[in-house]
Design an enzyme around this catalytic site. Structure first.
Site, PDB file in Angstrom:
ATOM      1  N   SER A  45       0.931  -0.996   0.093  1.00  0.00           N
ATOM      2  CA  SER A  45       0.009   0.411  -0.058  1.00  0.00           C
ATOM      3  C   SER A  45       0.743   1.120  -0.068  1.00  0.00           C
ATOM      4  O   SER A  45       0.144   2.729  -0.399  1.00  0.00           O
ATOM      5  CB  SER A  45      -0.615  -0.330   0.957  1.00  0.00           C
ATOM      6  OG  SER A  45      -0.098  -0.205   2.047  1.00  0.00           O
ATOM      7  N   ASP A  83       5.913  -7.138   2.636  1.00  0.00           N
ATOM      8  CA  ASP A  83       5.032  -7.483   1.813  1.00  0.00           C
ATOM      9  C   ASP A  83       5.836  -7.536   0.165  1.00  0.00           C
ATOM     10  O   ASP A  83       6.004  -6.476  -0.066  1.00  0.00           O
ATOM     11  CB  ASP A  83       3.898  -6.255   1.199  1.00  0.00           C
ATOM     12  CG  ASP A  83       2.782  -6.599   0.950  1.00  0.00           C
ATOM     13  OD1 ASP A  83       2.258  -8.027   0.824  1.00  0.00           O
ATOM     14  OD2 ASP A  83       1.605  -5.884   1.256  1.00  0.00           O
ATOM     15  N   LYS A 113       4.688 -11.447   3.533  1.00  0.00           N
ATOM     16  CA  LYS A 113       3.243 -11.728   2.961  1.00  0.00           C
ATOM     17  C   LYS A 113       3.381 -11.389   1.422  1.00  0.00           C
ATOM     18  O   LYS A 113       3.747 -11.266   0.807  1.00  0.00           O
ATOM     19  CB  LYS A 113       2.489 -10.403   3.643  1.00  0.00           C
ATOM     20  CG  LYS A 113       1.192 -10.179   3.196  1.00  0.00           C
ATOM     21  CD  LYS A 113       0.306  -9.358   3.772  1.00  0.00           C
ATOM     22  CE  LYS A 113       0.215  -8.359   3.268  1.00  0.00           C
ATOM     23  NZ  LYS A 113      -0.412  -8.234   1.979  1.00  0.00           N
ATOM     24  N   GLU A 115       0.068 -11.916  -1.934  1.00  0.00           N
ATOM     25  CA  GLU A 115      -1.570 -12.434  -2.270  1.00  0.00           C
ATOM     26  C   GLU A 115      -2.057 -13.679  -3.316  1.00  0.00           C
ATOM     27  O   GLU A 115      -1.141 -14.136  -3.563  1.00  0.00           O
ATOM     28  CB  GLU A 115      -2.203 -10.723  -2.895  1.00  0.00           C
ATOM     29  CG  GLU A 115      -2.152  -9.971  -2.099  1.00  0.00           C
ATOM     30  CD  GLU A 115      -2.268  -8.235  -2.665  1.00  0.00           C
ATOM     31  OE1 GLU A 115      -2.731  -8.503  -4.035  1.00  0.00           O
ATOM     32  OE2 GLU A 115      -2.332  -7.255  -2.135  1.00  0.00           O
ATOM     33  N   GLU A 182      -9.237  -9.704   4.068  1.00  0.00           N
ATOM     34  CA  GLU A 182      -9.802  -8.619   3.107  1.00  0.00           C
ATOM     35  C   GLU A 182     -11.408  -8.410   2.799  1.00  0.00           C
ATOM     36  O   GLU A 182     -11.130  -9.291   1.756  1.00  0.00           O
ATOM     37  CB  GLU A 182      -8.761  -8.376   2.608  1.00  0.00           C
ATOM     38  CG  GLU A 182      -8.611  -6.331   2.032  1.00  0.00           C
ATOM     39  CD  GLU A 182      -7.738  -5.490   1.012  1.00  0.00           C
ATOM     40  OE1 GLU A 182      -6.466  -6.145   0.803  1.00  0.00           O
ATOM     41  OE2 GLU A 182      -7.816  -4.668   1.339  1.00  0.00           O
TER      42      GLU A 182
HETATM   43  O1  KIV Z   1      -0.314  -3.596   1.825  1.00  0.00           O
HETATM   44  C1  KIV Z   1      -1.186  -3.012   2.846  1.00  0.00           C
HETATM   45  O2  KIV Z   1      -1.342  -2.466   3.638  1.00  0.00           O
HETATM   46  C2  KIV Z   1      -1.795  -4.756   2.835  1.00  0.00           C
HETATM   47  C3  KIV Z   1      -2.654  -4.812   4.179  1.00  0.00           C
HETATM   48  C4  KIV Z   1      -3.893  -3.427   3.749  1.00  0.00           C
HETATM   49  C5  KIV Z   1      -3.087  -5.311   4.668  1.00  0.00           C
HETATM   50  O3  KIV Z   1      -1.226  -5.276   2.311  1.00  0.00           O
END
Ligand code: KIV
Length: 276
Positions: A45, A83, A113, A115, A182
């Protein structure tokens, strides 16, 4: 003390709710870590919040690592999840492992993390075999939002709900230590939560998840472009920041800032007396 993957996992069994917030820079990371946030997520994000992109898709590994390193410097004792950006794990297990390990080796993250559902299980297994703990992320997955019909709630229909439950179970079996849900209906999130041993971290997924995550700039009211319905604004900082900046501008323009108390004195103060 920095938490471990085992401690994060066992928070579910101990009935302790897990707090997760995004962090993209050292000073915010330090502040969040000092407030007792369990997990700092260097979310992609950051592409929208920090870099001004329209989506998370353009974010690169180099951009993610740059911010993840800053977060680690600011919060040496926090559990940090990096991420994996779009494209960094979609081209096969080898690329996924190389990029996943970069988060740990170069940025000092504790986990990554990614997706996606069942299609990601092989990648999750490869990362774990290579020593990279993985948090999964299903439901609304922003990197592939256009394939999902936009930024919409997922799992409203019974078939879709069954698919999400199967995905969550598959990802747990593949070895993920936690999963972000989410924008899924609250009751579906509860069913998924009770059917897993690993903790669920909800965002727009109701109160029955094992933990919650929000984009920090949303919950502090600093990101003005849009605010999703599930966000609670714990502060409305943007108007306060604007007032402060406008005051600074007018004080500098009016010659009111800096005042004498903001200046320094030294022997050179006598320069005008001794010169000439
Ligand atoms: O990129 C991010 O901030 C996220 C969260 C909103 C879970 O993946």
């Amino acid at each position: 003390m920095r938490k471990t993957v085992t401690e994060i996992r066992s928070m579910k069994a101990d009935g302790k709710r897990i707090t997760v917030l995004t962090a993209y820079d050292a000073s915010m990371a330090r502040l969040l870590g000092n407030c007792g946030v369990d997990v700092l997520l260097v979310g992609d994000s950051l592409g929208m919040v920090m870099l001004g992109y329209d989506s998370t898709v353009p974010v690169t590994m180099d951009e993610m690592l740059h911010h993840a390193k800053a977060v680690r410097r600011g919060a040496p004792d926090s559990f940090i999840v990096g991420d994996m950006p779009f494209g960094s794990y979609h081209t096969g297990t080898r690329d996924a492992v190389i990029n996943g390990q970069r988060f740990l080796k170069e940025a000092g993250c504790d986990a990554v993390k990614l997706e996606g559902g069942l299609a990601m299980c092989e990648i999750v297994r490869a990362l774990i075999a290579a020593g990279v703990p993985v948090m999964a992320h299903i439901g609304l997955t922003p990197q592939t939002a256009s394939q999902l019909g936009g930024y919409k709630v997922q799992g409203k229909g019974i078939e879709e709900a069954r698919r999400l439950l199967a995905e969550a179970r598959g990802l747990e079996e593949a070895g993920a230590f936690g999963i972000v849900l989410e924008c899924v209906p609250s009751k579906l999130a509860r069913v998924i939560t009770t059917s897993l041993a690993m903790p669920t971290i909800g965002i727009g997924a109701g109160a029955d998840c094992d933990g919650q995550v929000l984009v920090t700039h949303d919950m502090l009211g600093m990101f003005e472009k849009f605010t999703p319905r599930f966000v609670k604004k714990y502060a409305d900082l943007a108007p306060m920041m604007k007032t402060a900046v406008q005051q600074y501008v007018s004080e500098v323009q009016g010659g009111f800032y800096p005042g004498p108390e903001h200046g320094f004195a030294g022997e050179s103060d006598y320069l005008e007396l001794v010169s000439d």
